[in-house]
Design a protein around this motif. Sequence first.
Motif, mmCIF file in Angstrom:
data_model
loop_
_atom_site.group_PDB
_atom_site.id
_atom_site.type_symbol
_atom_site.label_atom_id
_atom_site.label_comp_id
_atom_site.label_asym_id
_atom_site.label_seq_id
_atom_site.Cartn_x
_atom_site.Cartn_y
_atom_site.Cartn_z
ATOM 1 N N VAL A 265 34.828 107.063 155.376
ATOM 2 C CA VAL A 265 35.977 106.965 154.649
ATOM 3 C C VAL A 265 36.100 107.482 153.307
ATOM 4 C CG1 VAL A 265 38.186 105.555 154.136
ATOM 5 C CG2 VAL A 265 37.003 105.534 156.484
ATOM 6 N N SER A 266 35.144 106.894 152.273
ATOM 7 C CA SER A 266 35.146 107.362 151.043
ATOM 8 C C SER A 266 34.634 108.643 150.977
ATOM 9 C CB SER A 266 34.053 106.358 150.346
ATOM 10 O OG SER A 266 34.181 105.049 150.611
ATOM 11 N N LYS A 267 33.927 109.079 151.875
ATOM 12 C CA LYS A 267 33.544 110.576 151.611
ATOM 13 C C LYS A 267 34.438 111.614 151.840
ATOM 14 C CE LYS A 267 29.721 113.284 153.609
ATOM 15 N NZ LYS A 267 30.485 114.339 153.871
ATOM 16 N N ASP A 268 35.309 111.400 152.970
ATOM 17 C CA ASP A 268 36.463 112.059 153.426
ATOM 18 C C ASP A 268 37.662 111.795 152.140
ATOM 19 O OD1 ASP A 268 35.434 112.541 155.741
ATOM 20 O OD2 ASP A 268 37.024 111.002 156.896
ATOM 21 N N TYR B 82 42.117 104.576 152.435
ATOM 22 C CA TYR B 82 40.677 104.380 151.520
ATOM 23 C C TYR B 82 40.938 102.849 151.324
ATOM 24 C CZ TYR B 82 37.827 104.493 147.568
ATOM 25 O OH TYR B 82 36.662 104.032 146.568
ATOM 26 N N ILE B 83 41.938 102.503 150.831
ATOM 27 C CA ILE B 83 42.084 101.099 149.933
ATOM 28 C C ILE B 83 42.162 100.130 151.369
ATOM 29 C CG2 ILE B 83 43.730 99.585 149.469
ATOM 30 C CD1 ILE B 83 44.882 101.776 147.343
ATOM 31 N N MET B 84 42.832 100.364 152.463
ATOM 32 C CA MET B 84 42.773 99.581 153.487
ATOM 33 C C MET B 84 41.562 99.323 154.360
ATOM 34 S SD MET B 84 45.431 98.234 152.446
ATOM 35 C CE MET B 84 45.017 96.686 153.641
ATOM 36 N N ALA C 268 25.461 107.100 148.976
ATOM 37 C CA ALA C 268 25.700 106.187 147.817
ATOM 38 C C ALA C 268 25.456 107.085 146.344
ATOM 39 C CB ALA C 268 25.127 104.916 147.672
ATOM 40 N N GLU C 269 24.207 107.523 146.277
ATOM 41 C CA GLU C 269 23.899 108.397 145.138
ATOM 42 C C GLU C 269 24.788 109.597 144.860
ATOM 43 O OE1 GLU C 269 19.444 107.245 143.838
ATOM 44 O OE2 GLU C 269 19.836 109.160 145.250
ATOM 45 N N LYS C 270 25.033 110.231 146.279
ATOM 46 C CA LYS C 270 26.069 111.245 146.055
ATOM 47 C C LYS C 270 27.258 110.957 145.652
ATOM 48 C CE LYS C 270 27.904 114.959 149.224
ATOM 49 N NZ LYS C 270 28.574 114.313 150.103
ATOM 50 N N LEU C 271 27.894 109.876 146.220
ATOM 51 C CA LEU C 271 29.203 109.460 145.934
ATOM 52 C C LEU C 271 29.240 109.240 144.402
ATOM 53 C CD1 LEU C 271 30.049 107.361 148.962
ATOM 54 C CD2 LEU C 271 31.167 109.421 148.203
ATOM 55 N N GLN C 272 28.217 108.493 143.950
ATOM 56 C CA GLN C 272 28.196 107.923 142.591
ATOM 57 C C GLN C 272 28.187 109.205 141.758
ATOM 58 O OE1 GLN C 272 25.498 105.030 141.863
ATOM 59 N NE2 GLN C 272 26.283 104.563 139.778
#
Lengths: 523, 204
Positions: free
Chosen positions: A153-156, A239-241, A58-62
């Motif tokens: 999925v978020s990461k991808d 991503y959305i779905m 999460a931190e990485k994504l953020q």
Amino acid sequence: MSQRTERRGIHVDQSDLLCKKGCGYYGNAAWQGLCSKCWREEYQRVRQKQIQDDWALAEKLQREEEAAYASSHGAQTQSHPQSTAPQSHPGHASLGPFSKFEEKKTNEKTRKVTTVKKFFSPSSRTAPKKETQEGKTSSPSISRHASFDTDQVSKDFVDFLKNLQKPGREIHKQCRAFIVAMSSKKDLSADELSECVQDFYQNMADRLLSHYKGWFRRTVVVISSSDSVEQVMDQVEKYIMTRLYKSVFCPETTDDEKKDLATQTRIRALHWVTIQMLCVSMDEEIPEVSENVVKAITDVIEMDSKRVPRDKLGCITRCSKHIFSAIRITKNEPASADDFLPALIYIVLKANPPRLQSNIQYITRFCNPSRLMTGEDGYYFTNLCCAAAFIEKLDAQSLNLSPEEFERYMSGQASPRLNSSEADWPQTGTAPGVTATNTVLAQLNHNLELLSGLSSRQETLMEAAQSLQADLLSWPAGVQQEVNNILEKYPLEILPRTVSAIDANNVDTDNLPPPLTPQVFAG
Amino acid sequence: MSAMRVDAKVVMLGKESVGKTSLVERYVHHRFLVGPYQNTIGAAFVAKPIQVGEKVITLGIWDTAGSERYEAMSRIYYRGARAAIVCYDLTDSSSFQRARFWVMELQNCEEHCKIYLCATKNDLVEGDRSLRQIDYHDAQDFAEEIGAQHFETSSKTGNNVDELFQKVAEDYNSTAFQYMTAEETGVDLGQKKDSYFYSCCHNN
């Protein structure tokens, strides 16, 4: 939670609804009967390690997102004048939906939204309720509810968008903003939700298209603009779905669930439909064909486990390809629609795929329409819709049966497979009325007969055994009696003893020479 | 698998064994397979790029099941189709009646769908005139009445097949331009009325 239960009209005792730990809050079946707070504690204790992993991710994504935000915020004004307005106050925008979110914090579905919101804006971390409830735990604990899948999925998605540089950040921002916006629209009907998503696709595609037209000349990426739009749209959809899946699949505002159950029951009731009735040109005797049939069934069942509409379509397409090869092997020539549709119907009847109607509705509502309407996936999906519609409306005429026959089969009084099964159980065929029973009943009758035969034989056996026992018991007495009788009849007489010399009886002794007298020889 | 982008959806309609799939097979693969009881051959879905002037239009050709038992479901098939090729067998008058049925359905349900009336098995009729059951002029009159193009084709000889599909692609290309401009204005209006971007930003 309790409110929803009452609305459905199911009577539940109030104490059943309370948290199992007795903290006074309402519990939730999805949280093993605990309330949100106790569940969180429980969950956290058990999965401390995963939380840490999630935290790191999460931190990485953020970090990535904040970096993306920082750079695109400054840059977007010049590169995308048409899209500046929506992004100008992203932090501000998140506040609106969030206040609504607080009202429904018990709803399980909103948990995921919290994650997204956290990604979207740091402001969500200051949620007062969360802080007081969780005490020491801070923002990452909220994100643990997002499953590994979602994070992946978020990461991808972030990875994919990185290649697109500036527009990538732009797209990411749009998507996150959209998901947040969707979270505040939970009360809308499914059709309205679908409209929102479709509008989003349309806007995104238009924007990408106009963007690529300008951007195309300035970059080294040599791909046609419509292709890259398609590519980006696929990722956007994924991503959305994945994020929205839980809240929009089979929503409570629709009767999808009821339809699912109806279809499932219907297919079960049609278990007797044979491959011949549907005029399917597949010969399951051929091993390769039956292998393909099994694969097709697996694929159509697997559809339910996918989240992204496109992945679901992929399952349908794979299923269809297997059916095509099955027909091709059977007929020795390529299959046509006239062969394919009946075969697909047969496969659906055999597979009874879980939540068929929900899945069809979900794909119709949330798939990118350009894919659904024209492409190959769309073709197979349409066929699946046809198969579902056919099964729903299926009647005697559509199977070339008389209405009476159809009724008999539906009510289970008869089975089309009886003719073949009679050979296996010839005894049942002789009994009157047996012709009207189906396979299972015939077998049951047969077994019952066997059992009654067995029991009667056992009875005779028991009788024989008992008489044998009686015989055995009476036998010693009889023998005794006989012996006694004989003893009585012939009492023991002790005759007087007559002693006689050995030669006394001999009459002609006179003629005999005198008996030899023993002589003693000395020496 | 489905990498091919498809511009327009074209449905093949017509009674069983009129030769819908033969037509597609002939057009796409330039071949005609013969066999005793083959009502249709070839795959059910084909994406075929066609050169129209400067542009390449990809038609997604949908084969449909023609049996009457699936009649109730036919609407699901031609939903969103830009063109429909309604086939009938020149040697079978009942197939022409069924073609009339499809045309009626299409006119009622799918107004954006352009209709092409297509007679098949022309080679049989040319071999033996007595086999013809549908008069050319009757069919032509019907086509004019419904505003459709009319083709008499033979999948065996390939007669008129390319022309039919070329016409479909050309018509699509010329109407697509009008269509797109119409759609764009539609989107603009919608955006003002109800856009999530709009609502997202001005919520508070």
